[in-house]
Write a protein that holds these residues in place. Structure first.
Motif, PDB file in Angstrom:
ATOM      1  N   ASN A  25      49.333  51.880  39.389  1.00  0.00           N
ATOM      2  CA  ASN A  25      48.827  51.844  38.016  1.00  0.00           C
ATOM      3  C   ASN A  25      48.469  50.413  37.637  1.00  0.00           C
ATOM      4  O   ASN A  25      48.640  49.478  38.411  1.00  0.00           O
ATOM      5  CB  ASN A  25      49.870  52.417  37.049  1.00  0.00           C
ATOM      6  N   ARG A  26      48.025  50.251  36.415  1.00  0.00           N
ATOM      7  CA  ARG A  26      47.590  48.944  35.948  1.00  0.00           C
ATOM      8  C   ARG A  26      48.719  48.247  35.181  1.00  0.00           C
ATOM      9  O   ARG A  26      49.766  48.831  34.911  1.00  0.00           O
ATOM     10  CB  ARG A  26      46.393  49.093  35.014  1.00  0.00           C
ATOM     11  N   VAL A  27      48.463  47.013  34.811  1.00  0.00           N
ATOM     12  CA  VAL A  27      49.314  46.295  33.875  1.00  0.00           C
ATOM     13  C   VAL A  27      48.388  45.620  32.867  1.00  0.00           C
ATOM     14  O   VAL A  27      47.299  45.163  33.217  1.00  0.00           O
ATOM     15  CB  VAL A  27      50.209  45.261  34.605  1.00  0.00           C
ATOM     16  N   THR A  52      33.865  41.764  29.450  1.00  0.00           N
ATOM     17  CA  THR A  52      33.529  40.348  29.507  1.00  0.00           C
ATOM     18  C   THR A  52      32.328  40.099  30.427  1.00  0.00           C
ATOM     19  O   THR A  52      32.127  40.818  31.417  1.00  0.00           O
ATOM     20  CB  THR A  52      34.717  39.513  30.013  1.00  0.00           C
ATOM     21  N   SER A  53      31.554  39.084  30.103  1.00  0.00           N
ATOM     22  CA  SER A  53      30.389  38.746  30.909  1.00  0.00           C
ATOM     23  C   SER A  53      30.775  38.006  32.174  1.00  0.00           C
ATOM     24  O   SER A  53      30.104  38.109  33.201  1.00  0.00           O
ATOM     25  CB  SER A  53      29.411  37.895  30.093  1.00  0.00           C
ATOM     26  N   LYS A  54      31.883  37.266  32.128  1.00  0.00           N
ATOM     27  CA  LYS A  54      32.295  36.450  33.269  1.00  0.00           C
ATOM     28  C   LYS A  54      32.805  37.316  34.416  1.00  0.00           C
ATOM     29  O   LYS A  54      32.347  37.207  35.547  1.00  0.00           O
ATOM     30  CB  LYS A  54      33.370  35.456  32.830  1.00  0.00           C
ATOM     31  N   TYR A  55      33.786  38.194  34.117  1.00  0.00           N
ATOM     32  CA  TYR A  55      34.423  38.984  35.166  1.00  0.00           C
ATOM     33  C   TYR A  55      34.194  40.484  35.021  1.00  0.00           C
ATOM     34  O   TYR A  55      34.626  41.260  35.866  1.00  0.00           O
ATOM     35  CB  TYR A  55      35.934  38.713  35.192  1.00  0.00           C
ATOM     36  N   GLU A  56      33.564  40.880  33.936  1.00  0.00           N
ATOM     37  CA  GLU A  56      33.391  42.297  33.598  1.00  0.00           C
ATOM     38  C   GLU A  56      34.741  43.007  33.497  1.00  0.00           C
ATOM     39  O   GLU A  56      34.873  44.194  33.823  1.00  0.00           O
ATOM     40  CB  GLU A  56      32.478  43.002  34.604  1.00  0.00           C
ATOM     41  N   ASP A  57      35.747  42.274  33.033  1.00  0.00           N
ATOM     42  CA  ASP A  57      37.044  42.877  32.738  1.00  0.00           C
ATOM     43  C   ASP A  57      36.991  43.538  31.365  1.00  0.00           C
ATOM     44  O   ASP A  57      36.231  43.126  30.487  1.00  0.00           O
ATOM     45  CB  ASP A  57      38.151  41.807  32.732  1.00  0.00           C
ATOM     46  N   VAL A 105      44.219  42.431  28.380  1.00  0.00           N
ATOM     47  CA  VAL A 105      43.295  42.497  29.509  1.00  0.00           C
ATOM     48  C   VAL A 105      43.899  43.443  30.542  1.00  0.00           C
ATOM     49  O   VAL A 105      45.002  43.207  31.046  1.00  0.00           O
ATOM     50  CB  VAL A 105      43.075  41.111  30.143  1.00  0.00           C
ATOM     51  N   SER A 106      43.201  44.532  30.830  1.00  0.00           N
ATOM     52  CA  SER A 106      43.716  45.523  31.778  1.00  0.00           C
ATOM     53  C   SER A 106      43.361  45.126  33.200  1.00  0.00           C
ATOM     54  O   SER A 106      42.220  44.759  33.491  1.00  0.00           O
ATOM     55  CB  SER A 106      43.129  46.906  31.476  1.00  0.00           C
ATOM     56  N   LYS A 107      44.350  45.211  34.066  1.00  0.00           N
ATOM     57  CA  LYS A 107      44.125  44.894  35.476  1.00  0.00           C
ATOM     58  C   LYS A 107      44.741  45.978  36.346  1.00  0.00           C
ATOM     59  O   LYS A 107      45.947  46.218  36.296  1.00  0.00           O
ATOM     60  CB  LYS A 107      44.737  43.534  35.824  1.00  0.00           C
ATOM     61  N   LYS A 108      43.893  46.657  37.111  1.00  0.00           N
ATOM     62  CA  LYS A 108      44.367  47.670  38.058  1.00  0.00           C
ATOM     63  C   LYS A 108      44.241  47.089  39.461  1.00  0.00           C
ATOM     64  O   LYS A 108      43.169  46.660  39.870  1.00  0.00           O
ATOM     65  CB  LYS A 108      43.557  48.953  37.945  1.00  0.00           C
ATOM     66  N   PHE A 109      45.339  47.046  40.172  1.00  0.00           N
ATOM     67  CA  PHE A 109      45.366  46.410  41.481  1.00  0.00           C
ATOM     68  C   PHE A 109      45.007  47.398  42.590  1.00  0.00           C
ATOM     69  O   PHE A 109      45.191  48.598  42.457  1.00  0.00           O
ATOM     70  CB  PHE A 109      46.750  45.810  41.745  1.00  0.00           C
ATOM     71  N   THR A 110      44.508  46.858  43.676  1.00  0.00           N
ATOM     72  CA  THR A 110      44.148  47.664  44.835  1.00  0.00           C
ATOM     73  C   THR A 110      45.082  47.333  45.996  1.00  0.00           C
ATOM     74  O   THR A 110      45.919  46.423  45.912  1.00  0.00           O
ATOM     75  CB  THR A 110      42.691  47.389  45.246  1.00  0.00           C
ATOM     76  N   GLU A 111      44.945  48.081  47.059  1.00  0.00           N
ATOM     77  CA  GLU A 111      45.757  47.851  48.250  1.00  0.00           C
ATOM     78  C   GLU A 111      45.524  46.431  48.774  1.00  0.00           C
ATOM     79  O   GLU A 111      44.419  45.906  48.667  1.00  0.00           O
ATOM     80  CB  GLU A 111      45.398  48.873  49.329  1.00  0.00           C
ATOM     81  N   PRO A 112      46.556  45.774  49.316  1.00  0.00           N
ATOM     82  CA  PRO A 112      47.880  46.319  49.610  1.00  0.00           C
ATOM     83  C   PRO A 112      48.901  46.098  48.489  1.00  0.00           C
ATOM     84  O   PRO A 112      50.050  46.479  48.621  1.00  0.00           O
ATOM     85  CB  PRO A 112      48.286  45.527  50.855  1.00  0.00           C
ATOM     86  N   LYS A 121      52.087  45.187  28.557  1.00  0.00           N
ATOM     87  CA  LYS A 121      52.344  46.623  28.507  1.00  0.00           C
ATOM     88  C   LYS A 121      52.515  47.105  29.938  1.00  0.00           C
ATOM     89  O   LYS A 121      51.593  47.036  30.751  1.00  0.00           O
ATOM     90  CB  LYS A 121      51.190  47.367  27.820  1.00  0.00           C
ATOM     91  N   PHE A 122      53.728  47.569  30.235  1.00  0.00           N
ATOM     92  CA  PHE A 122      54.048  48.025  31.581  1.00  0.00           C
ATOM     93  C   PHE A 122      53.829  49.533  31.688  1.00  0.00           C
ATOM     94  O   PHE A 122      54.134  50.288  30.770  1.00  0.00           O
ATOM     95  CB  PHE A 122      55.514  47.723  31.916  1.00  0.00           C
TER      96      PHE A 122
END
Length: 372
Positions: free
Chosen positions: A136-138, A167-172, A217-224, A321-322
């Motif tokens: 999931n994201r954090v 955002t224009s910089k990272y599209e976050d 800022v939502s961040k969803k991580f990928t493998e690994p 937010k966890f």
């Protein structure tokens, strides 16, 4: 929630929950809606997306009353166990057994609603029972505090405006969350880590001259990588290490690359409602990518609410937010492969917010009753 049960069912359940809140102490509170609002167009013209929403403001004070009335209504029908930490959930042939210290409780079905603060605990339960999960994201960000008048045209009409910006910089994706008109900033302790939050009140006597809201800022991580909770906890712990709790910084000081000091905070036009926050430098804590996204979002909001990007605007950190690793569920919110175990609410990654979490609980209760 609607991803599991459909939009129609989710909306009907949330309306049902709203009626319960009104019947148990929330009567007379106002329902706000984005329907027909010209603010949607104004947001779109400036690269912002105002989410469709209906929000009934109860406030922290009225919520306590609702909960007290619900407890009085149910205490003769349900056994409540407060301050009862569950050490383990065990699967039996006949159902489930949950353990608290030297005691245990058995049941045919088990419903888990751990909340965001119980996200790590929820992950451990899933591992013990062999339940499949998805990473999931954090959500990492700050709580913004500014004079109430700057956002008054938004809060008077919508109360809580849920605004999303890419955002224009990272599209976050950056979003506003938990808006508290004339509210106060507070700290909260989550598993030993102090983070920031906000409250608002229906009682005018408890209201302040400031409005606060989170920018996340939502961040969803990928493998690994599979430890988003540990990642968020680490960032929050850095703020605790530097400040002994919550950091606060003026937006202007952040842009100038300098820390805020007690004298600079005192010279501002905004009086912090969280007086115990320590003036400092959030750039020593928040990763560069998230910080750039937050700054970009503040300037975007300034186009629809001039004064948001004022040098005096206060930023408190860290707000995190966890969410537990998202449990793989059926459309009945039952864990895949583990019968009669249900997970609901924010902690399981099923919902986002109180009204949705309540609706998910009603849905599971109806499902269990229908099975007989």
């Amino acid at each position: 929630l609607y991803e599991y049960i459909g939009k129609k069912s989710a909306l009907e359940l949330m309306e049902y929950v709203d009626k319960i809140n009104l019947a148990f102490g929330g009567e007379g509170t106002k329902l706000y809606s984005t329907a027909g609002s010209s603010l949607k167009t104004r947001c779109m013209q400036n690269g912002l997306h105002l989410l469709d929403a209906s929000v009934r403001h109860l406030g922290t004070d009225i919520n306590y009353i609702v909960l007290e009335h619900l407890y009085d209504h149910l205490k003769e029908k349900i056994d409540f166990h407060f301050n009862c930490f569950i050490d383990k959930v065990e699967k039996l042939d006949s159902g489930y057994r949950i353990y608290h210290e030297d005691s245990y409780y058995d049941g045919r079905e088990c419903v888990i609603s751990a909340g965001r603060s119980g996200s790590k605990w929820m992950e451990n339960v899933c591992q013990d029972l062999g339940i499949n999960t998805n990473s999931n994201r954090v959500d990492i960000g700050v709580r913004v505090e500014l004079p109430a008048g700057i956002f008054a045209h938004l809060t008077d009409e919508l109360y809580e405006s849920k605004i999303v910006y890419r955002t224009s910089k990272y599209e976050d994706l950056v979003r506003t969350f938990c808006m508290n008109p004339k509210g106060e900033v507070v700290n909260e302790n989550t598993n030993g880590i102090v983070t920031v939050n906000g409250h608002s009140y229906e009682d005018p006597a408890k209201q302040t001259n400031n409005t606060n809201f989170a920018l996340l800022v939502s961040k969803k991580f990928t493998e690994p990588f599979k430890e988003p909770i540990a990642y968020g906890q680490h960032i929050a712990s850095l703020a605790n290490m530097l400040a002994g709790g919550i950091l606060v910084q003026r937006f202007g000081d952040l842009l100038e690359g300098r820390r805020s000091t007690p004298d600079r905070i005192k010279s501002s036009i905004i009086t912090p409602t969280l007086s115990c926050a320590t003036p400092g430098d959030l750039s020593l804590v928040i990763p560069y990518r998230q910080m750039k996204s937050i700054i970009e979002m503040l300037f975007a909001l300034d186009k629809i609410a001039p004064g948001t990007a004022s040098r005096y605007t206060l930023l408190y950190g860290i707000e995190v937010k966890f969410y537990s690793a998202r449990v793989k569920l059926t459309n009945e919110l039952e864990t895949e492969g583990v019968k009669n175990l249900f997970t609901i609410g924010d902690g399981a990654g099923v919902t986002r917010g109180l009204i949705q979490a309540s609706a998910s609980g009603v849905y599971v209760a109806q499902t269990i009753c229908a099975r007989g």
